[in-house]
Design a protein around this motif. Structure first.
Motif, mmCIF file in Angstrom:
data_model
loop_
_atom_site.group_PDB
_atom_site.id
_atom_site.type_symbol
_atom_site.label_atom_id
_atom_site.label_comp_id
_atom_site.label_asym_id
_atom_site.label_seq_id
_atom_site.Cartn_x
_atom_site.Cartn_y
_atom_site.Cartn_z
ATOM 1 N N PHE A 14 0.800 -1.193 0.126
ATOM 2 C CA PHE A 14 -0.070 -0.075 -0.091
ATOM 3 C C PHE A 14 0.797 1.202 -0.066
ATOM 4 O O PHE A 14 1.484 1.549 1.011
ATOM 5 N N LYS A 15 0.751 2.028 -1.009
ATOM 6 C CA LYS A 15 1.435 3.172 -1.204
ATOM 7 C C LYS A 15 0.600 4.503 -0.805
ATOM 8 O O LYS A 15 -0.528 4.523 -1.506
ATOM 9 N N LEU A 16 0.845 5.353 0.154
ATOM 10 C CA LEU A 16 0.244 6.580 0.601
ATOM 11 C C LEU A 16 0.001 7.288 -0.631
ATOM 12 O O LEU A 16 1.100 7.728 -1.297
ATOM 13 N N PRO A 17 -1.213 7.692 -0.902
ATOM 14 C CA PRO A 17 -1.545 8.453 -2.191
ATOM 15 C C PRO A 17 -0.915 10.060 -1.696
ATOM 16 O O PRO A 17 -1.009 10.578 -0.764
ATOM 17 N N GLU A 18 -0.458 10.545 -2.964
ATOM 18 C CA GLU A 18 -0.246 12.017 -3.012
ATOM 19 C C GLU A 18 -1.451 12.982 -3.008
ATOM 20 O O GLU A 18 -2.287 12.644 -3.775
ATOM 21 N N VAL A 19 -1.374 14.191 -2.461
ATOM 22 C CA VAL A 19 -2.549 15.194 -2.531
ATOM 23 C C VAL A 19 -2.188 15.859 -4.010
ATOM 24 O O VAL A 19 -0.979 16.153 -4.137
ATOM 25 N N SER A 20 -3.316 16.136 -4.789
ATOM 26 C CA SER A 20 -2.958 16.769 -6.028
ATOM 27 C C SER A 20 -3.950 17.685 -6.461
ATOM 28 O O SER A 20 -3.853 18.378 -7.472
ATOM 29 N N LEU A 21 -4.924 17.860 -6.170
ATOM 30 C CA LEU A 21 -6.193 18.809 -6.516
ATOM 31 C C LEU A 21 -6.053 20.215 -6.197
ATOM 32 O O LEU A 21 -6.652 21.045 -6.843
#
Ligand code: NAD
Length: 477
Positions: free
Chosen positions: A356-363
């Motif tokens: 599980f790779k922690l998602p990046e914030v992109s919005l």
């Protein structure tokens, strides 16, 4: 060998931790323990945070923490250590799988298999509260776009990695259009990037009713902190017992694993507590540190034990169970089953679990912010009309009083005599036509209000972001 920090906690904590560790070592988990003290004893020794600097050091070094429940002393300025730890360590994702074990554990919901993904760092749990007048106390609900996006992405990633089909979002955005509205909008945005996962949104009141009534409708549910706290207890309880569910608290560098229940002081020291919640938390921890085989072995032995009807008092039912056991005897029964597999439940196999790779914030994108007014909060024992008269007498420049609300509902101009009013008033000032306001105008207004003996208790600036109001209207406005 992975070194982990453990804390035995309070109430039933030491009993269920001993039972859990006994099972972990019997299963050959390659872990080494670093024990710290947290909770009631630390609080009562005069440390109001409930944790010492040395204990922080252990968690920060080992980065993996298995924690038994702790007791937060009532009142007296003690802050919840659980909340402090989750926030200080940036453990933003609280994952709480709630699965029924029908027909071996009594439940009205035989096919329930729901994962609650609870935001862990913000919302009303910022704990920022102020009494502002004799009558009125406020608690700030703080929602950030980053915090919302992080947890929503986490829920979708979780669904993808663990083969889940649907992510549901619960909010109350029909009322909290700014905070919950932002959470819902971000959910809709993120959902577009996961076309392989179904998505839906429910207003939380009817969503909660549906969860309690028909939990099999839901798969993964993502929620803000308070909603998630309450509804994950409901979800765990309706699987059969709040004592059965474990949870993980995941951040970018550390992780904490625990049972979802509390320290159960009513049954402490009696060897009757169910250690399954903490054991499930420990299994999530073993998966997290790559001890997949031990995790599977324990889960299969645990399922087999439940199937055999060897149950603690909280789930014991004479029509289903074969033997009522205490905490330690339950652990011994699980140990005796290590190496065996369940006969009816699916055998646990974690081989397929992707890392599980922690998602990046992109919005996030910058927006144009304009000051277009101010809400001045006032403590006053009078009617709305007489307050408006006093405020108008103190008016300066172009900033005009356009509305007064009491607990959110408009009471001036054109209020109703039926509306109950406290001494806590929100007085909205804007320039006609919605022109941009200079901060100096607000300062002059406040100076004038002060000179006119108006008791200002706080102000909130009104901003537009990209031309859209970043503040709520008054109810009835
Ligand atoms: P609780 O979860 O401790 O207990 C609620 C009920 O469930 C009690 O009747 C209890 O006997 C039962 N129960 C809980 N765990 C059980 C288990 N493993 N086996 C069998 N029965 C079980 O909730 P509470 O009584 O509201 O809280 C007690 C204390 O725990 C409070 O000080 C609270 O602040 C704290 N708490 C700590 C945590 C944590 O450390 N993560 C979480 C929640 C509450």
């Amino acid at each position: 060998m992975t070194k982990i920090t453990i804390a035995k906690g309070d109430g039933i904590g030491p009993e269920i931790m001993d039972a859990t560790l006994k099972i972990l070592f019997a299963a050959g988990a390659k872990i080494e323990l670093d024990e710290i003290q947290v909770g009631e004893k630390v609080y009562l020794s005069g440390n109001t945070s409930g944790i010492s600097q040395d204990a922080w050091g252990s968690i920060l070094t080992n980065k993996v923490f298995l924690k038994a429940p702790i007791t937060t002393p009532q009142g007296g300025g003690y802050k919840s250590l659980n909340v402090t730890m989750r926030k200080t360590l940036g453990l933003y994702a609280n994952v709480r799988p709630c699965k029924s074990l029908h027909p071996y554990v009594k439940t009205k919901h035989p096919v329930m298999d729901t994962v609650i993904v609870r935001e862990n760092e913000e919302d009303l749990y910022a704990g920022i509260e102020h009494q502002q007048t004799n009558d009125v106390i406020q608690c700030l609900k703080l929602i950030s776009k980053q915090g919302s996006e992080k947890i929503i992405r986490y829920a979708f990633e979780y669904a993808r990695v663990y083969g889940r089909k649907k992510v549901t979002c619960f909010t109350k955005d029909n009322i909290m259009k700014q905070t919950d509205g932002a959470f819902h909008r971000i959910f809709d945005e993120v959902a577009k990037e996961y076309p392989d996962i179904e998505n839906e949104h429910w207003i939380i009141d009817i969503g909660a009713a549906k969860l309690a009534d028909t939990p099999e409708h839901f798969d993964v549910i993502v929620m803000q902190n308070l909603y998630g706290d309450i509804l994950s207890d409901v979800a765990a309880q309706i699987t059969g017992s709040v004592g059965m569910a474990g949870s993980s608290n995941i951040g970018a560098s550390c992780a904490m694993f625990e049972a979802i229940h509390g320290s159960a002081p009513d049954i402490a020291g009696k060897d009757i507590a169910n250690p399954s919640g903490l054991l499930q938390g420990a299994i999530l921890m073993l998966k997290h540190i790559g001890e997949r085989e031990a995790a599977e072995k324990i889960q299969n032995a645990w399922l087999r034990t439940i199937e055999e009807g060897i149950h603690t008092a909280d789930i014991y039912d004479e029509k289903i169970s074969t033997k009522k056991v205490g905490t330690q005897a339950f652990a011994d029964a699980v140990i005796a089953n290590l190496g065996k597999e369940p006969r009816k439940f699916p055998v646990a196999n974690y081989a397929g679990d992707a890392t599980f790779k922690l998602p990046e914030v992109s919005l996030l994108k910058p927006s144009i912010k304009e000051l277009v007014g101010v809400d001045v909060f006032v403590d006053a024992e009078c009617s709305a009309d007489s307050l408006a008269e006093k405020l108008n007498a103190a008016q300066v420049d172009d900033l005009k009083l356009i509305m007064i609300t009491n607990r959110g509902v408009k009471v001036w101009p054109g209020g109703f005599k039926e509306t109950f009013c406290t001494n806590h008033w929100r007085c909205r000032y804007q320039i006609e036509g919605g022109a941009v306001v200079d901060k100096k105008q607000i300062i002059s207004l406040l100076t004038s209000l002060n000179e006119h003996q108006i008791d200002v208790i706080k102000t909130e600036n009104l901003y537009n972001f990209d031309g859209k109001a970043g503040y709520s209207l008054g109810q009835g406005q």
